[in-house]
Design a protein around this motif. Sequence first.
Motif, PDB file in Angstrom:
ATOM      1  N   GLY A   1       0.841  -1.063   0.039  1.00  0.00           N
ATOM      2  CA  GLY A   1      -0.021  -0.011   0.199  1.00  0.00           C
ATOM      3  C   GLY A   1       0.728   1.230  -0.149  1.00  0.00           C
ATOM      4  O   GLY A   1       0.732   2.235  -0.954  1.00  0.00           O
ATOM      5  N   VAL A   2       1.858   1.076   0.613  1.00  0.00           N
ATOM      6  CA  VAL A   2       2.820   2.266   0.825  1.00  0.00           C
ATOM      7  C   VAL A   2       3.540   2.597  -0.772  1.00  0.00           C
ATOM      8  O   VAL A   2       3.628   3.572  -0.875  1.00  0.00           O
ATOM      9  CB  VAL A   2       3.760   2.345   2.125  1.00  0.00           C
ATOM     10  N   PHE A   3       3.893   1.374  -1.089  1.00  0.00           N
ATOM     11  CA  PHE A   3       4.622   1.314  -2.207  1.00  0.00           C
ATOM     12  C   PHE A   3       3.766   2.088  -3.503  1.00  0.00           C
ATOM     13  O   PHE A   3       4.113   2.963  -4.378  1.00  0.00           O
ATOM     14  CB  PHE A   3       5.121   0.047  -2.618  1.00  0.00           C
ATOM     15  N   GLU A   4       2.547   1.536  -3.511  1.00  0.00           N
ATOM     16  CA  GLU A   4       1.475   2.134  -4.458  1.00  0.00           C
ATOM     17  C   GLU A   4       1.348   3.844  -4.356  1.00  0.00           C
ATOM     18  O   GLU A   4       1.164   4.394  -5.458  1.00  0.00           O
ATOM     19  CB  GLU A   4       0.115   1.503  -4.384  1.00  0.00           C
ATOM     20  N   GLY A   5       1.297   4.145  -3.074  1.00  0.00           N
ATOM     21  CA  GLY A   5       1.049   5.606  -2.683  1.00  0.00           C
ATOM     22  C   GLY A   5       2.307   6.259  -3.161  1.00  0.00           C
ATOM     23  O   GLY A   5       2.237   7.540  -3.893  1.00  0.00           O
ATOM     24  N   LEU A   6       3.573   5.804  -3.102  1.00  0.00           N
ATOM     25  CA  LEU A   6       4.920   6.438  -3.395  1.00  0.00           C
ATOM     26  C   LEU A   6       4.880   6.534  -5.158  1.00  0.00           C
ATOM     27  O   LEU A   6       5.283   7.561  -5.489  1.00  0.00           O
ATOM     28  CB  LEU A   6       5.819   5.714  -2.707  1.00  0.00           C
ATOM     29  N   ILE A   7       4.465   5.277  -5.793  1.00  0.00           N
ATOM     30  CA  ILE A   7       4.503   5.554  -7.122  1.00  0.00           C
ATOM     31  C   ILE A   7       3.678   6.532  -7.726  1.00  0.00           C
ATOM     32  O   ILE A   7       3.863   7.046  -8.832  1.00  0.00           O
ATOM     33  CB  ILE A   7       4.526   4.000  -7.886  1.00  0.00           C
ATOM     34  N   GLY A   8       2.714   6.834  -7.010  1.00  0.00           N
ATOM     35  CA  GLY A   8       1.771   8.079  -7.647  1.00  0.00           C
ATOM     36  C   GLY A   8       2.261   9.251  -7.335  1.00  0.00           C
ATOM     37  O   GLY A   8       1.773  10.331  -7.955  1.00  0.00           O
ATOM     38  N   SER A   9       3.251   9.219  -6.221  1.00  0.00           N
ATOM     39  CA  SER A   9       3.439  10.784  -5.792  1.00  0.00           C
ATOM     40  C   SER A   9       4.973  11.080  -5.800  1.00  0.00           C
ATOM     41  O   SER A   9       5.379  12.150  -6.099  1.00  0.00           O
ATOM     42  CB  SER A   9       3.219  11.015  -4.179  1.00  0.00           C
ATOM     43  N   SER A  10       5.886  10.122  -6.136  1.00  0.00           N
ATOM     44  CA  SER A  10       6.993  10.451  -6.366  1.00  0.00           C
ATOM     45  C   SER A  10       7.623  10.439  -7.799  1.00  0.00           C
ATOM     46  O   SER A  10       7.095   9.673  -8.745  1.00  0.00           O
ATOM     47  CB  SER A  10       8.272   9.224  -5.625  1.00  0.00           C
ATOM     48  N   PRO A  11       8.736  11.195  -8.246  1.00  0.00           N
ATOM     49  CA  PRO A  11       9.122  11.315  -9.413  1.00  0.00           C
ATOM     50  C   PRO A  11      10.218  10.073  -9.846  1.00  0.00           C
ATOM     51  O   PRO A  11      10.604  10.079 -10.800  1.00  0.00           O
ATOM     52  CB  PRO A  11       9.895  12.610  -9.690  1.00  0.00           C
ATOM     53  N   LEU A  12      10.417   9.310  -8.843  1.00  0.00           N
ATOM     54  CA  LEU A  12      11.297   8.145  -8.916  1.00  0.00           C
ATOM     55  C   LEU A  12      10.729   7.043  -9.823  1.00  0.00           C
ATOM     56  O   LEU A  12       9.615   6.928  -9.790  1.00  0.00           O
ATOM     57  CB  LEU A  12      11.880   7.521  -7.291  1.00  0.00           C
ATOM     58  N   PRO A  13      11.717   6.731 -10.874  1.00  0.00           N
ATOM     59  CA  PRO A  13      11.188   5.231 -11.705  1.00  0.00           C
ATOM     60  C   PRO A  13      11.040   4.130 -10.687  1.00  0.00           C
ATOM     61  O   PRO A  13      11.460   3.930  -9.702  1.00  0.00           O
ATOM     62  CB  PRO A  13      12.240   5.204 -12.486  1.00  0.00           C
ATOM     63  N   HIS A  14      10.277   3.158 -11.161  1.00  0.00           N
ATOM     64  CA  HIS A  14       9.821   1.922 -10.824  1.00  0.00           C
ATOM     65  C   HIS A  14       9.774   0.954 -11.825  1.00  0.00           C
ATOM     66  O   HIS A  14       9.699   1.381 -12.946  1.00  0.00           O
ATOM     67  CB  HIS A  14       8.629   2.003  -9.679  1.00  0.00           C
TER      68      HIS A  14
END
Length: 280
Positions: A216-229
Amino acid sequence: MELEQLRQLEAIEREGTMSAAARVLHLSQPALSRSLGRLESELGQPLFDRVGRRLVLNDAGSVALEHAGQILRAERAMRDALADVARRTRALRVGTVAPAPLWRLTALMTERFPGMVLTSQMLAQAEVEAGVVDGDFDLGIGLRPVALPMVCSTRLMVENLAVVLPSEHALAARGSVSMAELDGETFLLLKDIGFWRKVCDQNLPHSEFIVQEDPGVFEGLIGSSPLPHFITDAPSFAASVPDRVIVPIRDTAAHATFYLLARTGGRREAENLFDWVSRQ
């Protein structure tokens, strides 16, 4: 801290050099060195002293190794206890190298055998194969067929890795990219991705990974962070993110074919599921 890091700690102490331990663990030396560096960083102090080419445990390393052994023995005891539960409940025990093919197997099982239950463990390829051969697992999911007379193999699925980049990233307009072009980037990474973590460590030795344990934290971060995944074409991983571009990775290491493994003469339920999968 990951269990694999504790196994690596044992291997380095046992083999004496980073290169010898890397060979035993089937890792590149840079990947093993990075993993040890992460462990030492998490523990807050170095664990080895260099004596010539050899690595020798220091006082902190000796303490860490003692506790690592206790943790790994407890892990084995937990697995044995869970295996006993699975046998009592008639659940099929599955060892897998990655999550997506397990989801695929579960979907196929539910379609044909809706009352069947799976219990699973995510392990390295060699551990999955050994578990099937030894009867610790009813079924295994690996990256290759097993050329042994007591093991049957059938293709289960293919999974392809891609990178998700901000739309303004210099590589976002590419039709595909290589791992070499991505090396050096900082990536968000979900922890429980099985063998894909090894692919990242081996092919991106100069990159930094910000690992998240909570999906859940990961999903939130990929939506808000500019870092690639990273993302794959497995249905559970294929959701799009606004203002991001999905770029396929063309390296051979980014394309995985998974095989379902079963021991001949095993449980009838496992044989029935294996036969069903092989006909799809």
